[in-house]
Design an enzyme around this catalytic site. Structure first.
Site, mmCIF file in Angstrom:
data_model
loop_
_atom_site.group_PDB
_atom_site.id
_atom_site.type_symbol
_atom_site.label_atom_id
_atom_site.label_comp_id
_atom_site.label_asym_id
_atom_site.label_seq_id
_atom_site.Cartn_x
_atom_site.Cartn_y
_atom_site.Cartn_z
ATOM 1 N N SER A 141 0.516 -1.723 -0.034
ATOM 2 C CA SER A 141 0.158 -0.065 -0.065
ATOM 3 C C SER A 141 1.079 1.128 0.114
ATOM 4 C CB SER A 141 -0.752 -0.158 1.540
ATOM 5 O OG SER A 141 -1.284 1.646 1.561
ATOM 6 N N TYR A 155 -1.836 -0.873 10.088
ATOM 7 C CA TYR A 155 -2.305 -0.973 8.657
ATOM 8 C C TYR A 155 -0.451 -0.601 8.251
ATOM 9 C CZ TYR A 155 -4.041 -1.287 3.734
ATOM 10 O OH TYR A 155 -4.470 -1.592 2.402
#
Ligand code: NDP
Length: 246
Positions: A141, A155
């Site tokens: 990501s 995350y």
């Protein structure tokens, strides 16, 4: 249409969103594709039917990425079914997002198990079976590089881990001409991060191209990395984010 003819692919987490788009695109390019899902059996079967009725090859395997043995077994099952392995895509991912004081130990453990540990396990198992010139593509990501708002500590940590894992494995597998790369999407319109969801306009304002990405755009990039033209790209974390991190 046939850049991956004769290749065998395994996609970890291919039932919905970006994973489903990757499965369909790899199959469209001629690969036989095995993919896993945890909960979305109906969507997985729909994808298999769509591919096979168009003349392609696909199977769906239920395997929770939270469990190491499930991932290893699914990979072995795919290799046995299609007779080898050329492409591994690690897409399964979960998003734990919230204020630091509200994130739990369970959030931390589950995120690391699905977003990081399962990637290592799948790569290790795949390396036993993968043909010379194989391709491993992890889905990281842009949050590994940039976390422009509060709530993303766990995350972001999980996706940052993939940057190092990708570099290390590229070194391990380079002598066999197997490439290992990490694709880092920016905001992409899926159930995980809907373009009309809470906070979406805030994210959209941070992009140079002021819209969410489409799952198909990520699939297209992954397909390029999986193909014959990308043999000299390895160990790289490659961002596809509409200028989110510009
Ligand atoms: P979705 O939530 O829409 O889909 C997640 C996919 O992963 C589903 O197919 C799901 O399968 C699978 N999955 C989740 N947990 C497990 C598990 N324990 N075992 C097996 N499969 C699992 O997410 P996206 O498509 O948006 O995200 C895909 C990847 O892209 C993730 O790694 C995510 O972190 C990353 N990403 C997404 C971005 C975005 O903005 N959407 C941005 C940057 C990165 P099932 O439904 O069967 O459980």
């Amino acid at each position: 249409m046939d850049t991956l003819q004769g290749k065998i692919a395994f996609v970890q987490g291919g039932s919905r969103g970006i994973g489903a788009a990757i499965v369909k695109r790899l199959a469209h390019e001629g690969a036989a594709v095995a993919f896993t899902y945890a909960a979305s059996a109906e969507q997985a079967e729909k994808t298999v039917t769509e591919i096979t009725s168009a003349g392609g090859k696909a199977i769906a395997i239920q395997a929770d990425s939270n469990h190491a043995s499930a991932v290893q077994t699914a990979l072995r099952q795919a290799v046995e079914h299609f007779g080898g392995l050329d492409i591994l895509v690690n897409n399964a991912g979960v998003l734990a997002w919230g204020p630091l004081e509200e994130l739990t130990l369970e959030d931390l453990d589950r995120t690391l198990a699905v977003n990081v540990r399962s990637v290592f396990i799948a790569c290790q198992e795949a390396a036993k079976h993968m043909n010379e010139g194989g391709r491993i593509i992890n889905i990281g990501s842009v949050n590994a590089d940039r976390v422009p708002m509060a709530g993303g500590a766990i995350y972001a940590m999980s996706k940052s881990a993939l940057v190092g894992l990708t570099k290390g494995m590229a070194r391990d597998l380079g002598p066999r001409s197997i490439t290992v790369n990490n694709v880092q999407p920016g905001p992409v319109d899926t159930e995980m991060n809907p373009a009309d969801g809470e906070g979406a306009s805030q994210l959209q304002a941070l992009m140079a191209v002021q819209r969410y990405g489409k799952a198909e755009e990520i699939a297209s990039f992954v397909t390029y990395l999986a193909g014959p033209d990308a043999g000299y790209i390895t160990g790289a974390s490659l961002t596809i984010d509409g200028g989110f991190s510009a």
